[in-house]
Design a protein around this motif. Structure first.
Motif, PDB file in Angstrom:
ATOM      1  N   ILE B 225      19.994  78.586  50.769  1.00  0.00           N
ATOM      2  CA  ILE B 225      19.550  77.248  50.393  1.00  0.00           C
ATOM      3  C   ILE B 225      18.048  77.168  50.640  1.00  0.00           C
ATOM      4  O   ILE B 225      17.575  77.538  51.718  1.00  0.00           O
ATOM      5  N   MET B 226      17.320  76.716  49.617  1.00  0.00           N
ATOM      6  CA  MET B 226      15.866  76.628  49.786  1.00  0.00           C
ATOM      7  C   MET B 226      15.420  75.181  49.844  1.00  0.00           C
ATOM      8  O   MET B 226      15.935  74.315  49.124  1.00  0.00           O
ATOM      9  N   TYR B 227      14.444  74.929  50.698  1.00  0.00           N
ATOM     10  CA  TYR B 227      13.836  73.599  50.758  1.00  0.00           C
ATOM     11  C   TYR B 227      12.356  73.755  51.094  1.00  0.00           C
ATOM     12  O   TYR B 227      12.015  74.462  52.051  1.00  0.00           O
ATOM     13  N   GLY B 228      11.495  73.129  50.305  1.00  0.00           N
ATOM     14  CA  GLY B 228      10.054  73.180  50.578  1.00  0.00           C
ATOM     15  C   GLY B 228       9.512  74.599  50.654  1.00  0.00           C
ATOM     16  O   GLY B 228       8.607  74.881  51.430  1.00  0.00           O
ATOM     17  N   GLY B 229      10.050  75.506  49.845  1.00  0.00           N
ATOM     18  CA  GLY B 229       9.505  76.858  49.782  1.00  0.00           C
ATOM     19  C   GLY B 229      10.092  77.821  50.793  1.00  0.00           C
ATOM     20  O   GLY B 229       9.746  78.996  50.808  1.00  0.00           O
ATOM     21  N   ARG B 230      10.983  77.330  51.682  1.00  0.00           N
ATOM     22  CA  ARG B 230      11.585  78.209  52.681  1.00  0.00           C
ATOM     23  C   ARG B 230      13.103  78.246  52.531  1.00  0.00           C
ATOM     24  O   ARG B 230      13.705  77.294  52.017  1.00  0.00           O
ATOM     25  N   ILE B 231      13.704  79.337  53.015  1.00  0.00           N
ATOM     26  CA  ILE B 231      15.155  79.366  53.124  1.00  0.00           C
ATOM     27  C   ILE B 231      15.519  78.582  54.375  1.00  0.00           C
ATOM     28  O   ILE B 231      15.015  78.849  55.463  1.00  0.00           O
ATOM     29  N   VAL B 232      16.384  77.551  54.209  1.00  0.00           N
ATOM     30  CA  VAL B 232      16.761  76.747  55.371  1.00  0.00           C
ATOM     31  C   VAL B 232      18.174  77.065  55.841  1.00  0.00           C
ATOM     32  O   VAL B 232      18.574  76.707  56.935  1.00  0.00           O
ATOM     33  N   GLU B 233      18.953  77.707  54.952  1.00  0.00           N
ATOM     34  CA  GLU B 233      20.280  78.142  55.382  1.00  0.00           C
ATOM     35  C   GLU B 233      20.722  79.319  54.539  1.00  0.00           C
ATOM     36  O   GLU B 233      20.424  79.396  53.343  1.00  0.00           O
ATOM     37  N   LEU B 234      21.407  80.263  55.169  1.00  0.00           N
ATOM     38  CA  LEU B 234      21.880  81.442  54.452  1.00  0.00           C
ATOM     39  C   LEU B 234      23.214  81.849  55.060  1.00  0.00           C
ATOM     40  O   LEU B 234      23.318  81.994  56.269  1.00  0.00           O
ATOM     41  N   GLY B 235      24.250  81.979  54.219  1.00  0.00           N
ATOM     42  CA  GLY B 235      25.546  82.357  54.772  1.00  0.00           C
ATOM     43  C   GLY B 235      26.563  82.652  53.690  1.00  0.00           C
ATOM     44  O   GLY B 235      26.257  82.606  52.494  1.00  0.00           O
ATOM     45  N   GLU B 236      27.790  82.953  54.138  1.00  0.00           N
ATOM     46  CA  GLU B 236      28.878  83.202  53.189  1.00  0.00           C
ATOM     47  C   GLU B 236      29.096  81.941  52.350  1.00  0.00           C
ATOM     48  O   GLU B 236      29.032  80.818  52.860  1.00  0.00           O
ATOM     49  N   VAL B 306      23.231  81.139  63.649  1.00  0.00           N
ATOM     50  CA  VAL B 306      23.977  80.032  64.239  1.00  0.00           C
ATOM     51  C   VAL B 306      25.464  80.360  64.261  1.00  0.00           C
ATOM     52  O   VAL B 306      26.318  79.508  64.011  1.00  0.00           O
ATOM     53  N   GLY B 307      25.788  81.617  64.513  1.00  0.00           N
ATOM     54  CA  GLY B 307      27.202  81.985  64.534  1.00  0.00           C
ATOM     55  C   GLY B 307      27.585  82.612  63.212  1.00  0.00           C
ATOM     56  O   GLY B 307      27.384  83.788  63.003  1.00  0.00           O
ATOM     57  N   ASP B 308      28.129  81.785  62.271  1.00  0.00           N
ATOM     58  CA  ASP B 308      28.435  82.359  60.969  1.00  0.00           C
ATOM     59  C   ASP B 308      27.364  81.967  59.955  1.00  0.00           C
ATOM     60  O   ASP B 308      27.543  81.061  59.163  1.00  0.00           O
ATOM     61  N   GLY B 309      26.245  82.662  60.016  1.00  0.00           N
ATOM     62  CA  GLY B 309      25.161  82.410  59.077  1.00  0.00           C
ATOM     63  C   GLY B 309      23.865  82.064  59.767  1.00  0.00           C
ATOM     64  O   GLY B 309      23.789  81.999  60.995  1.00  0.00           O
ATOM     65  N   LEU B 310      22.818  81.867  58.937  1.00  0.00           N
ATOM     66  CA  LEU B 310      21.508  81.506  59.456  1.00  0.00           C
ATOM     67  C   LEU B 310      21.205  80.072  59.064  1.00  0.00           C
ATOM     68  O   LEU B 310      21.551  79.637  57.966  1.00  0.00           O
TER      69      LEU B 310
END
Lengths: 334, 324
Positions: B225-236, B306-310
């Motif tokens: 998930i991208m917000y403001g040019g950065r990845i803010v969440e990444l996961g399954e 954060v456990g299951d994902g970033l």
């Protein structure tokens, strides 16, 4: 698909035949709508020149030459259509009794040679440079060519031609001052050389003034096209930049220029007027200038008709070529 | 692993200064994986993938980071540092692209066959005609349509032809920029099913960009998930959809109707996407965030496990300290 193409062509041909007919009809009507008649103009001119009154037999002879003014308009129109169909444009007044057709036939090759080649050359040079400039807008080439073209396009043609004539013809004496060839060499071995020598200055001035317009038009279209997705995709495919530039960008950017080019070809006969006057070049333009200044109505009519028909022919060719190079226009013809 | 992106920055450079559209983005793409990238317009997702394949148009330019491609044969290459000329051999063979609108992406004055032929010949294929027919059949287009011009095909057919074209040189990665946005919902489902099927058969990896998170859940293995040019969440994918870790992801999820479940209540995200020229000092999402607290405006959260994902969100700092 094939049927669509055929119908498209038939429709276009019908349209052009109708347009040609109305042009011929206007060409017939306009001189007849003008006040006065050519006979009295000529009689007056002859009277002024000779200071004597013109004998009635002579007046009658001149009237016969122009057709009987008492005949009905419809009869005249019919006769006129017949003579146009036979390519008989009557006799010239200023160079009596040379047939107008003969004068046109003598002038046409010169105009085609001069304006035909220069139009082609200006288009090729301008478009080629425009592709290069528009490929990298703001680049070094673009930064040099675009302002130069704007400057050249802003120069009035007659001024450029007169300066060239003065500098290279009169002061430096590199090129002849006028004419299309050296009459002394007519039919002799050096004739072709003399034709080329006489061609250089009028041709160079036309190319010089015209290529900038083509360059700017092509450059601007290129800039729009280069930002299209299909050009990006061409690059993504790993094709050489030359291929992307020509097959993807320029091929699409060229489409509007083709129409412009056809219009320019159509205008070849009329467009040469200024050049041919400045350089006394023996083409159609010079003929028209001569005809107007000497009130040679049949010659004028002949030139107008020829010019109109050339424009029509060029438009027809442009239409057909456009259908060939832009597949999308074939849909519209269905 | 096929692609390893490390700290990628992409700037739009202007006289007034540079605007960072992609900011310190890192992720890895596995072989045969479909990675979805989602976010609102202007979040940098399209800029990111154009950067990955080095198709950025000026004034956009890569200003930092590495994009390591690990091809089937040969040594790994850093795409961000190769010259255009060196990249030409990799293009379409290793990385192909499907753009948003096939109408705009296909050359309008060339037959489909010619657009397949030039790329096949460029990359050394001999049996160009058979290959074109084979590719078109693969996406369910009759091979005799190869003689068509783009305007003679329907929108869905064009988009499928684009996918067939992307697969022409058997690429390892296919980058897709909202390939289903311009077609209707029925066609959208067909195309998604086709992508999954072809991936199964041919084994390529996909980076799939869209603003439609519910669509990605159906398609992707993992989602960024991208917000403001950065990845803010990444996961399954399933995990992200079921229990989003970032409030923005949750907002994004709740603004689209799910493809399969019955429609419940949709809620949008209040406010507007951030101005990249003037990002907040702390978390970029803080002004719109329903769960914000003091910390959020002061310090930008890092993308952490954060456990299951970033996720990059201070909410999880608390959990971490609570657990410790």
């Amino acid at each position: 698909m094939k049927q669509g193409k055929g119908r498209f062509l038939t429709r276009r041909v019908a349209f052009y035949v109708a347009t040609a007919w109305s042009a011929i009809t206007l060409n017939f009507l306009i001189p007849r709508l003008m006040p006065g008649d050519p006979t009295s103009v000529i009689v007056r001119q002859l009277q002024k020149q000779s200071g004597e009154s013109i004998p009635p037999e002579a007046v009658e002879a001149i009237q016969k030459l122009f057709g009987d003014p008492r005949a009905g308009l419809l009869q005249q129109y019919w006769d006129y259509l017949g003579s146009v169909a036979r390519l008989d444009f009557g006799l010239s007044i200023s160079r009596f009794p040379t047939p107008v057709g003969e004068l046109l036939g003598a002038g046409l090759p010169w105009t085609l040679l001069l304006v035909g080649t220069t139009t082609l050359l200006a288009f090729a040079i301008g478009t080629g440079l425009g592709i290069a400039a528009g490929w990298k807008p703001g680049g070094r080439l673009d930064g040099f060519l675009s302002p130069l073209s704007t400057f050249l396009s802003a120069l009035p043609y007659f001024w450029v031609a007169l300066i060239a004539l003065y500098v290279f013809g009169l002061v430096l004496g590199w090129f002849p001052l006028g004419g299309g060839y050296d009459p002394d060499l007519y039919g002799r071995p050096g004739f072709l050389g003399s034709v080329l020598e006489h061609l250089v200055m009028p041709a160079a001035t036309i190319v010089f003034s015209a290529f900038g317009g083509w360059l700017l038009g092509m450059r601007n279209m290129m800039i729009t096209t280069v930002s299209e997705d299909y050009v990006l995709l061409g690059k993504a495919k790993g094709l050489s930049s030359g291929r992307v530039m020509f097959r993807y960008a320029a091929r699409n950017a060229l489409l509007p220029s083709v129409t412009g080019f056809a219009m320019a070809i159509g205008g070849v006969l009329g467009g040469a007027l200024l050049t041919e006057i400045v350089f006394s070049y023996p083409g159609i333009g010079y003929l028209l200038y001569d005809a107007v200044s000497k009130r040679d109505y049949p010659l004028m009519q002949g030139v107008f008709l020829l010019t109109t028909l050339t424009v029509l022919l060029a438009n027809f060719v442009a239409d057909s070529v456009y259908v060939m190079i832009d597949p999308r226009t074939r849909e519209a013809g269905r | 692993m096929i692609l390893d992106v490390k700290g990628l920055n992409v700037d739009y450079i202007s006289a007034a200064g540079a605007v960072r559209a992609v900011n310190d983005v890192s992720f890895q793409l596995r072989r045969g994986e479909i990675l979805g990238v989602a976010g609102e317009s202007g979040c940098g997702k399209s800029t990111l993938i154009m950067g990955l394949i080095r198709l950025l148009r000026p004034p956009a330019a890569i200003t930092g980071g590495e994009v390591w491609l690990h091809p089937r044969e040969g040594r790994p290459v850093d795409i961000a540092r190769r010259t255009d000329k060196e990249l030409r051999k990799l293009r379409w063979r290793s990385i192909a692209v499907v753009l948003q609108s096939a109408m705009d992406a296909l050359n309008p004055v060339a037959r489909l066959s010619a657009q397949f032929a030039d790329v096949l010949r460029e990359h050394g294929y001999r049996n160009v005609e058979e290959r074109t027919a084979e590719l078109l059949e693969m996406v369910g287009i009759s091979p005799d349509r190869a003689r068509s011009y783009p305007h003679e095909m329907s929108g869905g057919m064009r988009q499928r032809a684009m996918i067939a074209l992307a697969l022409a040189c058997d690429p390892e990665i296919v980058v897709m920029d909202e390939p289903t946005t311009a077609v209707d919902v029925v066609m959208q489902r067909q195309i998604l099913a086709q992508i999954l099927e072809l991936r199964q058969k041919l084994g390529f990896s996909v980076v799939f960009v869209t603003h439609d998170l519910s669509l990605l859940v159906e398609l992707a293995d993992r989602i960024a998930i991208m917000y403001g040019g950065r990845i803010v969440e990444l996961g399954e994918a399933a995990e992200i959809y079921r229990s989003p870790k970032h409030p923005y992801t949750k907002g994004l999820r709740d603004s689209f109707p799910p493809l399969h479940a019955p429609v419940t209540r949709l809620s949008g995200i209040p406010g507007t996407p951030p101005d990249l020229r003037n990002l907040p000092h702390g978390c970029a999402f803080e002004p719109r965030c329903p769960s914000r607290f003091d910390e959020c405006a002061q310090r930008r959260p890092e993308l952490l496990d954060v456990g299951d994902g970033l996720a990059a969100c201070h909410l999880h700092d608390r959990e971490r300290t609570a657990h410790a």
